[in-house]
Design an enzyme around this catalytic site. Structure first.
Site, PDB file in Angstrom:
ATOM      1  N   SER A  61      10.896 -14.135   4.852  1.00 21.95           N
ATOM      2  CA  SER A  61      11.650 -12.891   4.709  1.00 21.95           C
ATOM      3  C   SER A  61      12.229 -12.536   6.063  1.00 21.95           C
ATOM      4  O   SER A  61      11.654 -12.875   7.107  1.00 21.95           O
ATOM      5  CB  SER A  61      10.727 -11.764   4.230  1.00 21.95           C
ATOM      6  OG  SER A  61      11.366 -10.504   4.345  1.00 21.95           O
TER       7      SER A  61
ATOM      8  N   ILE B  30      16.877  -8.478  -1.751  1.00 20.31           N
ATOM      9  CA  ILE B  30      17.229  -9.165  -2.986  1.00 20.31           C
ATOM     10  C   ILE B  30      16.856  -8.277  -4.172  1.00 20.31           C
ATOM     11  O   ILE B  30      15.763  -7.695  -4.200  1.00 20.31           O
ATOM     12  CB  ILE B  30      16.494 -10.517  -3.108  1.00 20.31           C
ATOM     13  CG1 ILE B  30      16.754 -11.373  -1.866  1.00 20.31           C
ATOM     14  CG2 ILE B  30      16.919 -11.245  -4.375  1.00 20.31           C
ATOM     15  CD1 ILE B  30      18.184 -11.773  -1.641  1.00 20.31           C
TER      16      ILE B  30
ATOM     17  N   ASN C 230       6.577 -19.888  -2.924  1.00 22.24           N
ATOM     18  CA  ASN C 230       7.214 -18.591  -3.084  1.00 22.24           C
ATOM     19  C   ASN C 230       6.221 -17.461  -3.362  1.00 22.24           C
ATOM     20  O   ASN C 230       6.539 -16.291  -3.164  1.00 22.24           O
ATOM     21  CB  ASN C 230       8.234 -18.659  -4.231  1.00 22.24           C
ATOM     22  CG  ASN C 230       8.760 -17.305  -4.630  1.00 22.24           C
ATOM     23  OD1 ASN C 230       9.557 -16.695  -3.919  1.00 22.24           O
ATOM     24  ND2 ASN C 230       8.295 -16.804  -5.768  1.00 22.24           N
TER      25      ASN C 230
ATOM     26  N   TYR D 115       2.591  -7.719   5.789  1.00 21.91           N
ATOM     27  CA  TYR D 115       3.620  -8.544   5.157  1.00 21.91           C
ATOM     28  C   TYR D 115       4.451  -9.275   6.218  1.00 21.91           C
ATOM     29  O   TYR D 115       4.695 -10.479   6.109  1.00 21.91           O
ATOM     30  CB  TYR D 115       4.513  -7.661   4.286  1.00 21.91           C
ATOM     31  CG  TYR D 115       5.565  -8.409   3.499  1.00 21.91           C
ATOM     32  CD1 TYR D 115       5.229  -9.134   2.359  1.00 21.91           C
ATOM     33  CD2 TYR D 115       6.907  -8.374   3.889  1.00 21.91           C
ATOM     34  CE1 TYR D 115       6.194  -9.812   1.633  1.00 21.91           C
ATOM     35  CE2 TYR D 115       7.874  -9.044   3.173  1.00 21.91           C
ATOM     36  CZ  TYR D 115       7.522  -9.761   2.041  1.00 21.91           C
ATOM     37  OH  TYR D 115       8.482 -10.433   1.319  1.00 21.91           O
TER      38      TYR D 115
ATOM     39  N   GLY E  33       4.479 -18.747  -7.792  1.00 20.20           N
ATOM     40  CA  GLY E  33       4.918 -17.379  -8.028  1.00 20.20           C
ATOM     41  C   GLY E  33       6.225 -17.333  -8.786  1.00 20.20           C
ATOM     42  O   GLY E  33       7.191 -16.707  -8.358  1.00 20.20           O
TER      43      GLY E  33
ATOM     44  N   ALA F  83       3.597 -10.023   9.261  1.00 22.15           N
ATOM     45  CA  ALA F  83       2.765 -11.039   9.914  1.00 22.15           C
ATOM     46  C   ALA F  83       2.654 -12.283   9.044  1.00 22.15           C
ATOM     47  O   ALA F  83       2.726 -13.416   9.545  1.00 22.15           O
ATOM     48  CB  ALA F  83       1.377 -10.468  10.196  1.00 22.15           C
TER      49      ALA F  83
ATOM     50  N   LYS G 273       4.797 -13.352   6.798  1.00 24.48           N
ATOM     51  CA  LYS G 273       6.090 -14.029   6.704  1.00 24.48           C
ATOM     52  C   LYS G 273       6.486 -14.673   8.034  1.00 24.48           C
ATOM     53  O   LYS G 273       7.121 -15.734   8.060  1.00 24.48           O
ATOM     54  CB  LYS G 273       7.159 -13.045   6.232  1.00 24.48           C
ATOM     55  CG  LYS G 273       6.955 -12.566   4.797  1.00 24.48           C
ATOM     56  CD  LYS G 273       6.933 -13.719   3.805  1.00 24.48           C
ATOM     57  CE  LYS G 273       6.873 -13.261   2.371  1.00 24.48           C
ATOM     58  NZ  LYS G 273       6.890 -14.397   1.398  1.00 24.48           N
TER      59      LYS G 273
ATOM     60  N   ASP H   2      -5.278 -18.182  -8.569  1.00 20.63           N
ATOM     61  CA  ASP H   2      -5.047 -17.667  -7.227  1.00 20.63           C
ATOM     62  C   ASP H   2      -4.982 -18.849  -6.267  1.00 20.63           C
ATOM     63  O   ASP H   2      -5.992 -19.522  -6.008  1.00 20.63           O
ATOM     64  CB  ASP H   2      -6.195 -16.728  -6.850  1.00 20.63           C
ATOM     65  CG  ASP H   2      -6.078 -16.180  -5.439  1.00 20.63           C
ATOM     66  OD1 ASP H   2      -5.128 -16.554  -4.714  1.00 20.63           O
ATOM     67  OD2 ASP H   2      -6.952 -15.379  -5.038  1.00 20.63           O
TER      68      ASP H   2
ATOM     69  N   ARG I 299       8.688 -14.352 -12.279  1.00 21.84           N
ATOM     70  CA  ARG I 299       9.710 -13.310 -12.188  1.00 21.84           C
ATOM     71  C   ARG I 299      10.422 -13.412 -10.845  1.00 21.84           C
ATOM     72  O   ARG I 299      10.035 -14.183  -9.972  1.00 21.84           O
ATOM     73  CB  ARG I 299       9.080 -11.918 -12.338  1.00 21.84           C
ATOM     74  CG  ARG I 299       8.098 -11.562 -11.246  1.00 21.84           C
ATOM     75  CD  ARG I 299       7.535 -10.165 -11.442  1.00 21.84           C
ATOM     76  NE  ARG I 299       6.680  -9.766 -10.325  1.00 21.84           N
ATOM     77  CZ  ARG I 299       6.211  -8.541 -10.148  1.00 21.84           C
ATOM     78  NH1 ARG I 299       6.505  -7.592 -11.018  1.00 21.84           N
ATOM     79  NH2 ARG I 299       5.438  -8.247  -9.107  1.00 21.84           N
TER      80      ARG I 299
END
Length: 245
Positions: free
Chosen positions: A140, A186, A88, A153, A12, A155, A157, A61, A15
């Site tokens: 996170s 961030i 990432n 999200y 990932g 769960a 992380k 993917d 960017r």
């Protein structure tokens, strides 16, 4: 910290945090394999090569097992080995739980957590043979404290944290360190799309009084992959300006 002769995979990495992490390792002399799901991977690789860096790219993917293995195979083909894996790659699909569809749940869990499992498993086989390596998983603070509208999200992380602590115990005897970076707010394209009111409320909760930058996270990743962090494993390091203590 000199990474000349080392090979790093950053998933990932077209960017945001992933891009900054890739930049930091390239600037430190590493050869870096970047990944993404679209043609932007090629654009970023070209950008880095034009600067004289050793970079290659993989499009796919990574929650698909064959793609994760192909990433590892291509990295070895291009650079001869793997020293550092930074997982990432991640997405969000935010909704309140009562409105969240099963597809929303599966998509986020697959991209964020399953890809971490698959890439780690494939890379670990290489690292275990040479009895050395570094795995850094990007989680996170949401995985630690939760957040309304982000059950999927959070769960994913939180799963990354438990996963990393488990493999840190499994791989320690083979000289492989495994740690988690848990960023707070961030400044990236993803967070930039949030309404100003939400960003202002977050800022009031940050003791250091500013948002983090992708380079803040990248500097920590480079440190954790260096020999200066050789006695650190199984840890979750928050980089959030004191937002979650």
């Amino acid at each position: 910290m000199d990474f000349t002769g080392k090979t790093v995979i950053v998933t990932g990495s077209t960017r945001g945090i992933g891009y900054a992490v890739a930049c930091a390792f390239l600037e430190a002399g590493a050869s870096v394999m970047l990944t993404g799901t679209g043609a932007s991977v090629n654009d970023v690789v070209s950008e880095f090569k034009n600067k004289g860096y050793k970079a290659e790219g993989f499009i796919g993917d990574l929650s698909v097992p064959s793609n994760a293995q192909e990433l590892i195979d291509k990295t070895i083909e291009c650079f001869g080995g793997i020293d550092v894996l930074v997982n990432n790659a991640g997405i969000t699909c935010d909704k309140l739980l009562i409105r969240m569809e099963e597809e929303d749940w599966d998509k986020v869990i697959n991209v964020n957590l399953k890809s971490t499992f698959l890439c780690t498993k494939a890379a670990a086989r290489i690292m275990m043979k040479k009895r050395k390596g570094t795995i850094i998983n990007i989680s996170s603070i949401v995985g630690l404290m939760g957040n309304a509208g982000q059950a999927n999200y959070a769960a994913s992380k939180a799963g990354i944290i438990g996963f990393t602590k488990s493999i840190a115990r499994e791989f320690a005897s083979r000289g492989i360190t495994c740690n988690v970076i848990a960023p707070g707010f961030i400044e990236t394209q993803m967070t930039g799309a949030l309404p100003e009111e939400i960003k202002e409320n977050y800022l009031k909760s940050i003791p250091l009084g500013r948002f983090g930058t992708p380079s803040d996270v990248a500097d920590l990743a480079v440190f954790l992959a260096s020999d200066k962090a050789r006695y650190i494993t199984g840890q979750v390091i928050n980089i959030d300006g004191g937002l979650y203590m």
